[in-house]
Design an enzyme around this catalytic site. Structure first.
Site, mmCIF file in Angstrom:
data_model
loop_
_atom_site.group_PDB
_atom_site.id
_atom_site.type_symbol
_atom_site.label_atom_id
_atom_site.label_comp_id
_atom_site.label_asym_id
_atom_site.label_seq_id
_atom_site.Cartn_x
_atom_site.Cartn_y
_atom_site.Cartn_z
ATOM 1 N N GLY A 188 0.260 -5.048 0.950
ATOM 2 C CA GLY A 188 -1.012 -4.966 0.230
ATOM 3 C C GLY A 188 -1.079 -5.827 -1.021
ATOM 4 O O GLY A 188 -2.159 -6.222 -1.443
ATOM 5 N N GLU A 228 6.073 -5.157 7.556
ATOM 6 C CA GLU A 228 5.449 -4.032 8.274
ATOM 7 C C GLU A 228 6.076 -3.725 9.635
ATOM 8 O O GLU A 228 6.063 -2.574 10.074
ATOM 9 C CB GLU A 228 3.945 -4.287 8.456
ATOM 10 C CG GLU A 228 3.129 -4.178 7.182
ATOM 11 C CD GLU A 228 3.178 -5.434 6.305
ATOM 12 O OE1 GLU A 228 2.601 -5.398 5.219
ATOM 13 O OE2 GLU A 228 3.799 -6.436 6.712
ATOM 14 N N ASP A 257 -0.948 -6.457 7.908
ATOM 15 C CA ASP A 257 -2.403 -6.278 7.832
ATOM 16 C C ASP A 257 -2.951 -6.939 6.573
ATOM 17 O O ASP A 257 -2.490 -8.003 6.198
ATOM 18 C CB ASP A 257 -2.766 -4.787 7.930
ATOM 19 C CG ASP A 257 -2.280 -3.962 6.746
ATOM 20 O OD1 ASP A 257 -1.231 -4.302 6.152
ATOM 21 O OD2 ASP A 257 -2.952 -2.966 6.403
ATOM 22 N N GLY A 285 0.834 -1.191 0.000
ATOM 23 C CA GLY A 285 0.000 0.000 0.000
ATOM 24 C C GLY A 285 0.869 1.241 0.000
ATOM 25 O O GLY A 285 2.039 1.192 0.398
#
Length: 367
Positions: free
Chosen positions: A128, A151, A159, A85
């Site tokens: 992502g 992350e 996530d 992301g």
């Protein structure tokens, strides 16, 4: 004759306009025979997802579910499927939660897709990018594939459904990958369970053409199995025993103690990596993965949304992005100097429910 010339010119102009407008789009949607084709189209940014992209993806994927036989998703360019992301956008206190809300809805749609969803994870696939692929029925890796969930290095946590798929990988491999951000390449991505098939990159175009002609899932399955090539031995095979033992521990401190007992090159390297990560992120990540093992995908995404919203409000995530991706001084000043400083109240604070109107709702809810 003259009229024909005008028509030709006009049609040529229309074609040019159409080509130009599609080139400008950050995500492309095309129909090829029976398939909907999604191309993540930001090659200079390694096809990183932003709010504009996920906002377009959500309704298109929902629409195609009842219109197409299958959906194929791929990345533009030679380097990446999707590098994650756009975290510079995600750290914004107002833009971040909006982006996460839509992105997690896309992950949820993919995880519950009724027709074959096939991700061509050719090249860099991180964060992502795994959310755009791993929840689908088929994930095709190539010799160029590199996956990671890095992350914890930027003050976040794995996530996009990481709390769902990582704890479900074999022998605590997901906890190892989620905490260390270690990369897997090529056929290792299939060996780990993250990809379902391994196909050389030079055959991907041919595979796409033939898949688009499939009329049902049996044909899709059969074709992918025909293209699938034998795998090399898993590069982590010599360490699986230690990964399983060390990452079965119930706390980060105990994981570190177990790694210190192993005392080989792999454990020394893994310890060094963990000490470079954000202490708060390590503790939040371990708890999210432990809880995610007992939850379904929707529940995991709702939990992660609470964590993501809190991450945008707290110090570590914006600071990690600043240090590693904006200023690039590689010197993040974390809120906690050590794991010992991260108390249980701090960790649990991330997991508390949001106000009801702020909780993650699925736009196509069947929860």
């Amino acid at each position: 004759m003259f009229k024909l010339g005008i028509n030709l010119t006009r049609s040529t102009t229309l074609v040019l306009k159409r080509t130009m407008s599609s080139q400008e789009s950050d995500v492309l949607f095309e129909t090829l025979n029976n398939a909907g084709i999604v191309t993540l189209n930001r090659p200079k940014a390694l096809n990183s997802l932003n709010d504009s992209m996920v906002t377009k993806l959500l309704p298109q994927l929902q629409q195609w579910e009842s219109q197409k036989t299958l959906v194929i998703v791929k990345g533009a360019g030679e380097k990446a499927f999707c590098a994650g992301g756009d975290v510079k956008e995600a750290i914004d206190k107002s833009k971040g939660p909006k982006f996460f809300r839509t992105e997690y809805n896309v992950n949820y749609v993919i995880g519950n897709y009724k027709i074959p969803y096939i991700a061509f994870i050719n090249g860099i696939t991180m964060g992502g990018g795994l959310g755009m692929s791993v929840h689908g029925r088929y994930r095709v890796a190539t010799e160029k594939t590199v996956i990671a969930m890095p992350e914890t290095k930027i003050g976040l946590f794995p996530d996009v459904g990481g709390s769902y798929f990582l704890p479900r990988l074999q022998v605590n491999l997901g906890l190892y990958l989620g905490l260390t951000g270690d990369r897997l390449k090529g056929s290792d991505v299939v060996k780990s369970g993250i990809a379902t098939h391994y196909v050389p990159s030079k055959r991907m175009h041919e595979l796409e053409m033939l898949l688009s002609r499939c009329t049902n899932e049996v044909e899709v399955d059969s074709l992918l199995n025909k293209f699938h090539e034998p795998l090399e031995e898993f590069s982590l095979a010599p360490h699986i025993k230690h990964i399983n033992y060390c990452f079965a521990a119930s706390s980060i401190e105990e994981i570190i103690e177990r790694l210190e007992k192993v005392q080989n090159d792999w454990s020394v390297k893994t310890l060094k990596t963990l000490h470079q990560m954000c202490p708060g992120s390590l503790k939040i990540t371990l708890r999210a993965l432990q809880r995610g093992a007992q939850l379904d995908l929707g529940q995991c995404l709702q939990m992660e949304y609470r964590l993501a919203c809190r991450a945008t409000e707290n110090h570590d995530f914006p600071e990690g992005v600043r240090a590693l991706l904006i200023d690039k001084d590689n010197n993040p000043r974390w809120q906690h100097k050590s794991l010992a400083d991260v108390d249980d109240d701090y960790v649990e604070g991330y997991f508390k429910k949001l106000p009801e109107d702020k909780e993650l709702k699925f736009f196509k809810a069947n929860l």
